[in-house]
Design an enzyme around this catalytic site. Structure first.
Site, PDB file in Angstrom:
ATOM      1  N   SER A   1       0.686  -1.131   0.351  1.00  0.00           N
ATOM      2  CA  SER A   1      -0.102   0.157  -0.091  1.00  0.00           C
ATOM      3  C   SER A   1       1.108   1.118  -0.033  1.00  0.00           C
ATOM      4  O   SER A   1       2.186   1.342   0.816  1.00  0.00           O
ATOM      5  CB  SER A   1      -0.569  -0.154   1.337  1.00  0.00           C
ATOM      6  OG  SER A   1      -1.861   1.382   1.274  1.00  0.00           O
ATOM      7  N   GLY A   2       0.763   1.891  -0.792  1.00  0.00           N
ATOM      8  CA  GLY A   2       1.068   3.056  -1.067  1.00  0.00           C
ATOM      9  C   GLY A   2       2.687   3.136  -1.195  1.00  0.00           C
ATOM     10  O   GLY A   2       3.488   4.553  -2.068  1.00  0.00           O
TER      11      GLY A   2
ATOM     12  N   THR B   1      -1.704   2.820  -8.382  1.00  0.00           N
ATOM     13  CA  THR B   1      -2.575   3.228  -8.916  1.00  0.00           C
ATOM     14  C   THR B   1      -1.942   4.472  -9.860  1.00  0.00           C
ATOM     15  O   THR B   1      -2.346   4.210 -10.360  1.00  0.00           O
ATOM     16  CB  THR B   1      -3.639   3.747  -7.674  1.00  0.00           C
ATOM     17  OG1 THR B   1      -4.144   2.650  -7.230  1.00  0.00           O
ATOM     18  CG2 THR B   1      -4.790   4.928  -8.439  1.00  0.00           C
TER      19      THR B   1
ATOM     20  N   ASN C   1      -1.222   5.518   2.866  1.00  0.00           N
ATOM     21  CA  ASN C   1      -1.758   6.630   1.941  1.00  0.00           C
ATOM     22  C   ASN C   1      -2.460   6.668   2.148  1.00  0.00           C
ATOM     23  O   ASN C   1      -3.969   7.001   2.365  1.00  0.00           O
ATOM     24  CB  ASN C   1      -1.778   5.191   0.938  1.00  0.00           C
ATOM     25  CG  ASN C   1      -1.893   5.938  -0.997  1.00  0.00           C
ATOM     26  OD1 ASN C   1      -1.760   6.966  -0.841  1.00  0.00           O
ATOM     27  ND2 ASN C   1      -1.716   5.063  -1.423  1.00  0.00           N
TER      28      ASN C   1
ATOM     29  N   SER D   1      -5.538   5.424  -0.582  1.00  0.00           N
ATOM     30  CA  SER D   1      -5.074   4.829  -0.842  1.00  0.00           C
ATOM     31  C   SER D   1      -6.297   3.476  -1.284  1.00  0.00           C
ATOM     32  O   SER D   1      -7.742   4.015  -1.071  1.00  0.00           O
ATOM     33  CB  SER D   1      -4.993   3.941   0.388  1.00  0.00           C
ATOM     34  OG  SER D   1      -5.275   2.406   0.022  1.00  0.00           O
ATOM     35  N   SER D   2      -7.037   2.974  -2.753  1.00  0.00           N
ATOM     36  CA  SER D   2      -7.314   1.934  -3.034  1.00  0.00           C
ATOM     37  C   SER D   2      -7.814   1.078  -2.133  1.00  0.00           C
ATOM     38  O   SER D   2      -7.238   0.060  -1.995  1.00  0.00           O
ATOM     39  CB  SER D   2      -7.327   1.422  -4.693  1.00  0.00           C
ATOM     40  OG  SER D   2      -6.045   2.135  -5.097  1.00  0.00           O
TER      41      SER D   2
ATOM     42  N   GLY E   1      -2.819  -3.617  -2.374  1.00  0.00           N
ATOM     43  CA  GLY E   1      -1.256  -4.231  -1.267  1.00  0.00           C
ATOM     44  C   GLY E   1      -1.505  -4.911  -0.652  1.00  0.00           C
ATOM     45  O   GLY E   1      -1.786  -4.979   0.289  1.00  0.00           O
TER      46      GLY E   1
ATOM     47  N   GLU F   1      -0.981  -5.817   3.192  1.00  0.00           N
ATOM     48  CA  GLU F   1      -1.169  -5.112   4.129  1.00  0.00           C
ATOM     49  C   GLU F   1      -0.961  -5.765   5.899  1.00  0.00           C
ATOM     50  O   GLU F   1      -1.522  -6.869   5.807  1.00  0.00           O
ATOM     51  CB  GLU F   1      -2.945  -4.878   4.588  1.00  0.00           C
ATOM     52  CG  GLU F   1      -3.532  -3.451   3.635  1.00  0.00           C
ATOM     53  CD  GLU F   1      -4.442  -3.015   3.460  1.00  0.00           C
ATOM     54  OE1 GLU F   1      -4.637  -2.251   2.803  1.00  0.00           O
ATOM     55  OE2 GLU F   1      -5.205  -3.733   4.360  1.00  0.00           O
TER      56      GLU F   1
HETATM   57  N1  LIG Z   1       5.660   8.131  -9.838  1.00  0.00           N
HETATM   58  C1  LIG Z   1       4.639   8.709  -8.493  1.00  0.00           C
HETATM   59  N2  LIG Z   1       5.295  10.415  -8.807  1.00  0.00           N
HETATM   60  C2  LIG Z   1       5.094  11.152  -7.882  1.00  0.00           C
HETATM   61  N3  LIG Z   1       4.917  10.340  -6.913  1.00  0.00           N
HETATM   62  C3  LIG Z   1       3.889   9.619  -6.254  1.00  0.00           C
HETATM   63  C4  LIG Z   1       4.100   8.652  -8.034  1.00  0.00           C
HETATM   64  N4  LIG Z   1       3.557   7.365  -7.665  1.00  0.00           N
HETATM   65  C5  LIG Z   1       3.108   7.790  -6.590  1.00  0.00           C
HETATM   66  N5  LIG Z   1       2.896   8.570  -6.104  1.00  0.00           N
HETATM   67  C6  LIG Z   1       2.218   9.633  -4.544  1.00  0.00           C
HETATM   68  O1  LIG Z   1       2.594   8.334  -3.154  1.00  0.00           O
HETATM   69  C7  LIG Z   1       0.784   7.815  -3.041  1.00  0.00           C
HETATM   70  C8  LIG Z   1       0.594   7.190  -3.392  1.00  0.00           C
HETATM   71  O2  LIG Z   1       0.567   6.454  -4.502  1.00  0.00           O
HETATM   72  P1  LIG Z   1      -0.324   4.415  -4.818  1.00  0.00           P
HETATM   73  O3  LIG Z   1      -1.927   5.413  -4.704  1.00  0.00           O
HETATM   74  O4  LIG Z   1      -0.343   5.141  -6.127  1.00  0.00           O
HETATM   75  O5  LIG Z   1      -0.067   3.821  -4.340  1.00  0.00           O
HETATM   76  P2  LIG Z   1      -0.884   2.616  -4.483  1.00  0.00           P
HETATM   77  O6  LIG Z   1       0.947   1.356  -4.227  1.00  0.00           O
HETATM   78  O7  LIG Z   1      -2.051   2.554  -5.171  1.00  0.00           O
HETATM   79  O8  LIG Z   1      -1.678   1.718  -2.567  1.00  0.00           O
HETATM   80  P3  LIG Z   1      -2.839   1.659  -2.141  1.00  0.00           P
HETATM   81  O9  LIG Z   1      -2.837  -0.176  -2.161  1.00  0.00           O
HETATM   82  O10 LIG Z   1      -2.727   1.536  -0.926  1.00  0.00           O
HETATM   83  O11 LIG Z   1      -3.858   2.004  -2.995  1.00  0.00           O
HETATM   84  C9  LIG Z   1       0.473   9.033  -4.589  1.00  0.00           C
HETATM   85  O12 LIG Z   1      -0.860   9.390  -4.420  1.00  0.00           O
HETATM   86  C10 LIG Z   1       1.613  10.044  -4.702  1.00  0.00           C
HETATM   87  O13 LIG Z   1       0.962  11.243  -3.828  1.00  0.00           O
END
Ligand SMILES: Nc1ncnc2c1ncn2[C@@H]1O[C@H](COP(=O)(O)OP(=O)(O)OP(=O)(O)O)[C@@H](O)[C@H]1O
Length: 732
Positions: free
Chosen positions: A129-130, A134, A192, A195-196, A422, A424
């Protein structure tokens, strides 16, 4: 300035051969500036790979290849130019092996492979997560949409004429699904801010002329408990805060809403806002996106009523009568009922009393205060999850019917994009975490099969000289989770069939059946939890609520209450004759069926989820996968900060170290003797070959003449296995 903290692991996380990162820094030339593909490193120990990633991350290079796998390290801050239009253009139609690693390269190579090999593709994004899954998925969606818009065959022109004609182009609608799924399916968690709280697999059909003809979003396991309960520091789904902040005075008056701080279901986490997020502006974006996907104003009003109704339901206080039965005592139910279009008297009866059949008679028995609260929460969660399902159905309808004149029959094939929650490990882990972590084990297994196991099996079968690379497989933990009949989830389903079963009896059965399992323990002196040793670490699960969450039953009197609503969207969602799935278009239903959607059938939550994952695995098995592994570099979400220990742990658990060894020692190109000898026979003025033996001999002489370095290939029983670049040189 880029900060890289704790670059040298403290020793808590053991590194291969106990080599510390300092040694690698000392052993390496000081001007080492990192390599884009780690297979090119001469030393593949964990510290060397980490060092390479750290050096690149310092330079703002967040993407690195390990053979066919793309590693992405979350920078937690925008990197200038990384995703702009000119960067996208530079990948379009390019030779991606000569370009910098990027998610755009992953998308481009999937597209090229789709057209070249006529084989469906998938891009599997994983990470905790994070870690940035996404964001990666959104960049890939933008790339696919952009590719379509920019194609030099007049498609771009078609697009603008469509827009002028009032019809929305597919790529616009496609991209507009992101703000919607985020508003309704994402929330701020400790880990996050966005977070999705559900998983998704998007199938994107591409036509010969590089257009997206249609798409379908399959969704998995929305986290329901968040609707009625948020841990401290977390929020409910974004849309609740957007509505409270962004609805104008008139709308707020109709919905009888106040600020998010005034409603229990939005203030429990003691976290109302997110730094850098403007809920009011996001509300406008969400409304525009709803209109873009064709949700009419009346249905939008229904959506706002459901959301406001849930917040009002949360504000109902239940008192206890002397006999212990529940009663509502502050009139908040009247407000909830008015907004949700329900009769207050009916709502009071359904929430505070239960129907019991005694012979031919139906008796109304008072519920206890706690039972009344549980009923209220069940109604709130059911309203939200049906709304989410309904919204995804509407989105899928429009995505499957958007481009006039195009249909799946004109599509060349499909790219599946998987962005699933992801792994957890929280302070308190429950049924949801078990399902999420189970899904991650399934994905890990898929990765192991594709990248580590079948590759090595093929070398063995073809009798290629090969030193086996060992890795930790996760078969035993998967068996513990899903094995029939004694896996944790099958036992849970079994227990749910017994009226007398409880969470503790479930735990007792588990402990008895798995006493000797190496991946299962029951903490001593505790009778409320069990521990599973997952690939990514041990997780303690509290059993409280497992049975109820798995049954996920909304008692018939509560369903009947909601079906009696005067708000048509609510009525439709709950009346048996018009479930949300029955009103969907036949094409969207058909695509849903391909993915095994079983919205209308009531089975346990875990059984449905297992079936969905099974279908997903079958779908993935028919595709050629590209893996994107997202890495979270620090727990504080701090910009450009990397804790090597944390990165090391993620690389190790996800099999990346083993994958890079196999990719480096391996032979990515392989071709049968017959095809090889036929295609390149002109190089040696060879003859037409007929038998396998003739083809093998002719292939050998071609290679002897044109590839002086014999370490670059091996002859198997039926095929030639080659290092990268050999075929390209022969083609030249
Ligand atoms: N390529 C990137 N460039 C800049 N910031 C990023 C990038 N990827 C992610 N982030 C930052 O990190 C945060 C978390 O990323 P994201 O929501 O894609 O995580 P995730 O793996 O989908 O988490 P979850 O499983 O909780 O949904 C985003 O909101 C953004 O602020």
């Amino acid at each position: 300035m880029i900060k890289v903290g704790e670059t040298f692991p403290s020793g808590k996380v053991p590194l291969t051969k106990q080599v510390q990162l300092e040694d690698v820094f000392l052993a390496n030339p000081s001007r080492f500036d990192g390599v884009a593909d780690m297979c090119r490193l001469s030393e593949l120990s964990a510290p060397c790979l980490l060092h390479n990633l750290v050096v690149r991350f310092r330079a703002g290079l967040i993407y690195t290849y390990t053979g066919p796998l793309l590693i992405s390290i979350n920078p937690f801050q925008p990197i200038a130019g990384l995703y702009d239009d000119s960067t996208m253009s530079s990948y379009r139609g390019s030779n991606v092996s000569e370009k910098d690693p990027h998610v755009f390269a992953a998308a481009e190579s999937a597209l090229q492979s789709l057209f070249r090999d006529k084989m469906d593709q998938s891009i599997v994004i994983s990470g905790e997560s994070g870690a940035g899954k996404t964001e990666a998925a959104k960049s890939i969606m933008r790339y696919l949409a952009f590719w379509n818009m920019e194609s030099g065959d007049g498609t771009g022109g078609d697009r603008s004429s469509e827009d002028e004609g009032g019809e929305k182009s597919m790529e616009r609608v496609f991209l507009q699904t992101n703000p919607l799924t985020e508003a309704f399916g994402n929330a701020k968690t400790i880990r996050n801010d966005n977070s999705s709280r559900f998983g998704k697999f998007i199938r994107i059909h591409v036509t010969k002329s590089h257009r997206i003809s249609e798409a379908y979003i399959e969704h998995y396991l929305l986290e329901k408990s968040r609707v009625t309960h948020q841990a401290e520091g977390e929020r409910n789904y974004h849309i609740f805060y957007q509505l409270c902040a962004g609805a104008g005075e008139d709308m707020l008056a109709v919905l009888k809403l106040s600020a998010a701080s005034a409603h229990k279901f939005s203030r429990q986490g003691k976290c109302l806002s997110i730094p850098g997020v403007d809920d009011s502006a996001d509300f406008r974006t969400t409304k525009n996106a709803l209109s873009s996907v064709g949700i009419p104003p009346t249905a939008q009003e229904g959506i706002w009523r459901i959301l406001a109704g849930i917040l009002h339901l949360g504000d109902i206080e239940f008192g206890a009568l002397k006999d212990g039965s529940g009663t509502m005592n502050d009139g908040a139910e009247d407000v909830a009922c008015r907004v949700l279009g329900l009769e207050p008297a009916d709502a009071r009866t359904a929430l505070c009393q239960r129907k019991i059949k005694a012979g031919l008679e139906v008796l109304q028995v008072p519920k206890s205060r706690m039972e009344a609260i549980l009923s209220r929460d069940a109604v709130s969660r059911a309203l939200y999850t049906r709304l989410f399902d309904w919204l995804l159905e509407r989105i899928n309808e429009v995505l499957s019917a958007q481009v006039s004149g195009s249909s799946s029959s004109s599509s060349v094939g499909c790219i599946g994009l998987l962005d699933i929650f992801g792994f957890e490990i929280l302070e308190e882990n429950g049924f949801e975490q078990l399902c999420i972590n189970y899904a991650n084990e399934k994905l890990q297994r898929y990765f192991n099969d594709q990248m580590l196991s079948s590759e090595q099996e093929e070398y063995a079968a073809e009798e290629v000289e090969w030193v086996r690379v060992d890795y930790e497989d996760n078969l035993s933990v998967l068996e513990l989770l899903e094995g029939k009949p004694e896996g944790i989830l099958p036992i849970l389903d079994d227990q749910c069939l017994f009226a007398t079963a409880t969470d503790s009896s479930f735990l007792q059965v588990l402990s008895k059946k798995h006493a000797s399992s190496k991946d299962f323990t029951q903490p001593k002196l505790k009778h409320t939890s069990f521990l599973v040793k997952h690939s990514a670490g041990s997780v303690e699960y509290l059993v409280l609520g497992f049975l109820d969450k798995n049954k996920d039953q909304l008692y018939s009197d509560l369903t009947e209450l909601l079906a009696s609503s005067r708000v048509s969207i609510i009525k439709d969602m709950f009346s048996p004759s018009s479930s949300s799935s029955s009103s969907s278009s036949s094409k969207s239903r058909q695509m849903g069926r391909q993915l095994g959607s079983k919205a209308s059938q009531h089975i346990s939550v875990s059984a449905k989820f297992r079936e969905q994952l099974q279908q997903l695995m079958k779908t993935l098995a028919r595709t050629r996968p590209t893996f994107v592994r997202c890495i979270k570099p620090n727990a504080a979400k701090a910009p450009l900060l990397l804790h090597a220990g944390m990165v090391d742990h993620q690389l190790r658990c996800s099999g990346v170290y083993a994958a890079v060894k196999i990719a480096q020692a391996g032979y990515p190109s392989r071709i049968s003797f017959l095809d090889f000898a036929t295609r390149y026979r002109m190089l040696v003025r060879g003859s037409h070959v007929k038998t396998l033996e003739e083809a093998r001999e002719q292939s050998r002489s071609i290679l002897l003449d044109f590839c002086s370095d014999s370490s670059l290939y091996q002859l198997g029983k039926h095929k030639i296995f080659m290092k990268g670049g050999v075929l390209a040189r022969l083609e030249e």
